[in-house]
Motif scaffolding. Structure first.
Motif, mmCIF file in Angstrom:
data_model
loop_
_atom_site.group_PDB
_atom_site.id
_atom_site.type_symbol
_atom_site.label_atom_id
_atom_site.label_comp_id
_atom_site.label_asym_id
_atom_site.label_seq_id
_atom_site.Cartn_x
_atom_site.Cartn_y
_atom_site.Cartn_z
ATOM 1 N N ASP A 42 -8.114 -1.197 -4.993
ATOM 2 C CA ASP A 42 -7.360 0.018 -4.703
ATOM 3 C C ASP A 42 -8.149 0.889 -3.732
ATOM 4 O OD1 ASP A 42 -4.965 1.780 -5.937
ATOM 5 O OD2 ASP A 42 -6.688 3.049 -5.502
ATOM 6 N N THR A 64 0.805 -1.219 0.000
ATOM 7 C CA THR A 64 0.000 0.000 0.000
ATOM 8 C C THR A 64 0.840 1.273 0.000
ATOM 9 O OG1 THR A 64 -0.127 -0.008 2.421
ATOM 10 C CG2 THR A 64 -1.879 -1.151 1.230
ATOM 11 N N LYS A 100 -7.588 3.995 -2.184
ATOM 12 C CA LYS A 100 -7.752 5.440 -2.322
ATOM 13 C C LYS A 100 -8.357 5.855 -3.657
ATOM 14 C CE LYS A 100 -4.114 6.549 1.003
ATOM 15 N NZ LYS A 100 -2.814 7.216 1.252
ATOM 16 N N ASN A 101 -8.148 5.055 -4.690
ATOM 17 C CA ASN A 101 -8.746 5.368 -5.991
ATOM 18 C C ASN A 101 -10.124 4.739 -6.170
ATOM 19 O OD1 ASN A 101 -6.589 6.892 -6.769
ATOM 20 N ND2 ASN A 101 -5.736 5.405 -8.200
ATOM 21 N N GLY A 132 -2.394 1.576 -9.206
ATOM 22 C CA GLY A 132 -3.295 2.370 -8.387
ATOM 23 C C GLY A 132 -2.676 3.229 -7.307
ATOM 24 N N ASN A 133 -3.433 3.338 -6.212
ATOM 25 C CA ASN A 133 -3.039 4.162 -5.083
ATOM 26 C C ASN A 133 -3.512 3.472 -3.807
ATOM 27 O OD1 ASN A 133 -2.317 6.173 -3.331
ATOM 28 N ND2 ASN A 133 -3.686 7.735 -4.176
ATOM 29 N N SER A 134 -2.632 2.735 -3.181
ATOM 30 C CA SER A 134 -2.897 1.972 -1.966
ATOM 31 C C SER A 134 -3.664 0.677 -2.242
ATOM 32 C CB SER A 134 -3.660 2.820 -0.941
ATOM 33 O OG SER A 134 -3.658 2.198 0.320
ATOM 34 N N ASN A 189 2.636 1.257 -3.769
ATOM 35 C CA ASN A 189 1.694 1.007 -4.865
ATOM 36 C C ASN A 189 2.228 -0.038 -5.845
ATOM 37 O OD1 ASN A 189 -0.005 3.010 -3.770
ATOM 38 N ND2 ASN A 189 1.062 4.604 -4.914
ATOM 39 N N THR A 238 3.386 -1.890 -10.943
ATOM 40 C CA THR A 238 2.861 -0.678 -10.317
ATOM 41 C C THR A 238 1.363 -0.580 -10.585
ATOM 42 O OG1 THR A 238 4.969 0.467 -10.596
ATOM 43 C CG2 THR A 238 3.031 1.837 -10.225
#
Length: 305
Positions: free
Chosen positions: A146, A105, A148-149, A127-129, A108, A125
């Protein structure tokens, strides 16, 4: 850890479960046949994530410490096998592929850990978290939730790259793939917490259905060859039984405060309650709570040997 961080004194009984503690550095051993905790071993660290490598070896990470480690359940030896940061949220074994997938997380990244070479061989790689993973073995695809996204990304295992992604309910926490669709448990948006399961078409991302459950569903357990999916909701302290074909939901079972991990063995379902400090034992056939056993503070991961 018996005065040494390279060895854990593990009971020889193979008919047992390992239960980690997130608030204190303990590893407890539960005898399935005797239905009791036979030992709680104090460690020199807190186990954060864990996944199966083989019948006798587990892969794990430590809280607030870099590194990827193995624990041999026969010898009790602990070995550091690779370098890694502290952001690992999940370890998903894929024994048929001789791989374990790890979600990070903080960086990423999704790591491919080769169980023959015993090291990370590649990374993707995404997403975001990324917090949770699910696998489509038939298509060779890895699904990544993911946080945060608020999305799901699909990674081609062969190509080792993201091939599609689509939006989902806010703050997804856990995934389950039923062979056709992806089920998502999620906290939901801030200020309006979620009390539904969301089911999405894995190809198009179209929402197939929603099923009402308790507040903040966070984990799934699916017994093989069963139409039922079991869900823990840590906002309402409940366990739900959902028929995946009909979408019908049984009356929930109330467990101790903050259930956060669910698994099963034979006819039993086991739930650890992070703040209630208990192991709840549920009969799968009758869907009734049979017993609650007191554990060390912060019981978390349940590993069936």
């Amino acid at each position: 850890m018996s005065g040494c961080e390279n060895k854990i004194d593990i009971p020889s009984n193979k008919n047992m479960m390992l239960i980690t503690s997130l608030k204190e550095p303990y590893l407890s051993f539960y005898d399935i046949s005797k239905n009791k905790i036979i030992k709680s071993e104090k460690l020199g660290f807190v186990i954060k994530t864990m996944g199966k490598l083989s019948d006798d070896v587990v892969l794990f990470t430590k809280e607030n410490e870099d590194g990827l480690f193995t624990l041999n359940l026969h010898t009790g030896k602990v070995n550091k096998v690779d370098k890694i940061g502290q952001g690992i949220s999940m370890i998903l074994p894929a024994p048929e592929l001789h791989l374990c997938f790890l979600s990070d997380t903080e960086k990423n990244q999704i790591y491919f850990f080769d169980t023959k070479k015993m090291k990370i061989t590649s990374k993707v790689t995404v997403g975001n978290s990324p917090v949770s993973l699910a696998l489509d073995m038939e298509k060779g695809e890895l699904f990544v939730a993911d946080l945060k996204n608020a999305s799901i990304s699909t990674i081609s295992i062969e190509k080792q790259k993201v091939i599609r992604s689509f939006p989902v309910i806010e703050r997804p926490s856990s995934l389950f793939f039923d062979g056709n669709n992806i089920w998502v448990a999620a906290h939901g948006p801030y200020g309006k917490l979620n009390n539904h399961l969301y089911v999405y078409d894995k190809e198009t991302g179209k929402k197939v259905k929603t099923i009402k459950v308790g507040l903040m569903p966070v984990g799934f357990f699916h017994p093989s060859s069963s139409q039922n999916l079991y869900v823990i909701c840590h906002g309402s302290n409940e366990v739900y039984q959902v028929n995946m074909k009909t979408g019908s939901v049984n009356n929930p079972i109330e467990v101790s405060e903050n259930p956060y991990f669910i698994t099963g063995h034979g006819e039993k379902i086991y739930v650890s309650s992070l703040d209630g400090n208990t192991l709840s034992i549920i009969n799968q056939n009758s869907f009734r709570l049979e017993e609650q056993i007191q554990l060390k503070d912060g019981p978390y991961i349940i590993y069936v040997r």
